[in-house]
Design a protein around this motif. Structure first.
Motif, PDB file in Angstrom:
ATOM      1  N   VAL A  32       0.852  -1.193   0.000  1.00 61.74           N
ATOM      2  CA  VAL A  32       0.000   0.000   0.000  1.00 61.74           C
ATOM      3  C   VAL A  32       0.887   1.243   0.000  1.00 61.74           C
ATOM      4  CG1 VAL A  32      -1.733   1.289   1.322  1.00 61.74           C
ATOM      5  CG2 VAL A  32      -1.832  -1.217   1.254  1.00 61.74           C
ATOM      6  N   ALA A  52      -8.907   6.254   2.121  1.00 63.02           N
ATOM      7  CA  ALA A  52      -8.346   5.023   1.572  1.00 63.02           C
ATOM      8  C   ALA A  52      -8.843   4.875   0.142  1.00 63.02           C
ATOM      9  CB  ALA A  52      -8.780   3.826   2.410  1.00 63.02           C
ATOM     10  N   SER A  54      -8.857   2.056  -2.952  1.00 61.09           N
ATOM     11  CA  SER A  54      -8.576   0.665  -3.302  1.00 61.09           C
ATOM     12  C   SER A  54      -7.644   0.577  -4.503  1.00 61.09           C
ATOM     13  CB  SER A  54      -9.876  -0.075  -3.627  1.00 61.09           C
ATOM     14  OG  SER A  54     -10.721  -0.078  -2.500  1.00 61.09           O
ATOM     15  N   ALA A  55      -6.952  -0.534  -4.586  1.00 62.83           N
ATOM     16  CA  ALA A  55      -6.059  -0.768  -5.719  1.00 62.83           C
ATOM     17  C   ALA A  55      -6.876  -0.891  -7.004  1.00 62.83           C
ATOM     18  CB  ALA A  55      -5.250  -2.039  -5.496  1.00 62.83           C
ATOM     19  N   GLU A  56      -6.302  -0.439  -8.090  1.00 63.24           N
ATOM     20  CA  GLU A  56      -6.891  -0.606  -9.414  1.00 63.24           C
ATOM     21  C   GLU A  56      -5.806  -1.155 -10.316  1.00 63.24           C
ATOM     22  OE1 GLU A  56      -8.555   3.063 -10.770  1.00 63.24           O
ATOM     23  OE2 GLU A  56     -10.010   3.163  -9.151  1.00 63.24           O
ATOM     24  N   ALA A  61      -3.100   0.071  -3.899  1.00 61.94           N
ATOM     25  CA  ALA A  61      -3.977   0.750  -2.943  1.00 61.94           C
ATOM     26  C   ALA A  61      -3.202   1.910  -2.334  1.00 61.94           C
ATOM     27  CB  ALA A  61      -4.427  -0.229  -1.868  1.00 61.94           C
ATOM     28  N   GLN A  91      -8.083   4.257   8.269  1.00 58.05           N
ATOM     29  CA  GLN A  91      -8.020   4.087   6.818  1.00 58.05           C
ATOM     30  C   GLN A  91      -7.575   2.674   6.434  1.00 58.05           C
ATOM     31  OE1 GLN A  91      -9.547   6.356   5.085  1.00 58.05           O
ATOM     32  NE2 GLN A  91      -9.749   7.450   7.019  1.00 58.05           N
ATOM     33  N   GLU A  94     -10.581   0.508   6.875  1.00 57.54           N
ATOM     34  CA  GLU A  94     -11.503   0.668   5.741  1.00 57.54           C
ATOM     35  C   GLU A  94     -10.996  -0.114   4.534  1.00 57.54           C
ATOM     36  OE1 GLU A  94     -13.028   4.207   2.831  1.00 57.54           O
ATOM     37  OE2 GLU A  94     -12.977   4.636   4.981  1.00 57.54           O
ATOM     38  N   LEU A  95      -9.723   0.002   4.256  1.00 56.66           N
ATOM     39  CA  LEU A  95      -9.132  -0.673   3.106  1.00 56.66           C
ATOM     40  C   LEU A  95      -9.245  -2.193   3.231  1.00 56.66           C
ATOM     41  CD1 LEU A  95      -7.611   0.226   0.516  1.00 56.66           C
ATOM     42  CD2 LEU A  95      -5.505  -0.194   1.753  1.00 56.66           C
ATOM     43  N   GLY A  97     -11.410  -3.794   5.171  1.00 55.69           N
ATOM     44  CA  GLY A  97     -12.760  -4.228   5.505  1.00 55.69           C
ATOM     45  C   GLY A  97     -12.873  -4.761   6.929  1.00 55.69           C
TER      46      GLY A  97
END
Length: 110
Positions: A32, A52, A54-56, A61, A91, A94-95, A97
């Motif tokens: 991250v 945060a 999310s990765a794409e 991320a 954060q 959140e990332l 979950g």
């Protein structure tokens, strides 16, 4: 060195300290990107302290901590370090979950 540069560097150090504490328990955080920005780029009703992302595809991320909003809410380095750690924990939670208490069992107790 200008005062603002040293304050920004000190703030980045606080974020890095927090990340290192969490990476021992959550090794996946090595993938991250942790970023410090002075202020959020949007005009929201409440100013966020972090976010945060999310990765794409092609982008890892990312967790962003906003320096100025955190500084405004703290009086000294110790308070700032605690708030930075809370923001990073929230954060990361959140990332991933998860609840913040799952990410750092001491969350909210310091």
């Amino acid at each position: 060195m200008p005062l603002s540069a040293s304050r920004a560097e000190n703030f980045r150090d606080l974020v890095q300290d927090s990340v290192e504490r969490l990476e021992r328990r959550w090794p996946q955080l090595a993938d991250v990107d942790f970023v410090v920005l002075d202020v959020p780029g949007t005009q929201e009703e409440t100013v966020p302290l972090g976010r945060a992302v999310s990765a794409e595809k092609g982008r890892p991320a990312q967790i962003v901590v906003y320096r100025r909003p955190v500084e405004i809410r703290t009086k000294n380095r110790d308070e700032r370090a605690l708030l930075v750690h809370e923001v990073v924990v929230e954060q990361v939670a959140e990332l991933l979950g998860l609840a913040p208490e799952s990410v750092d069992p001491r969350y909210g107790q310091e």
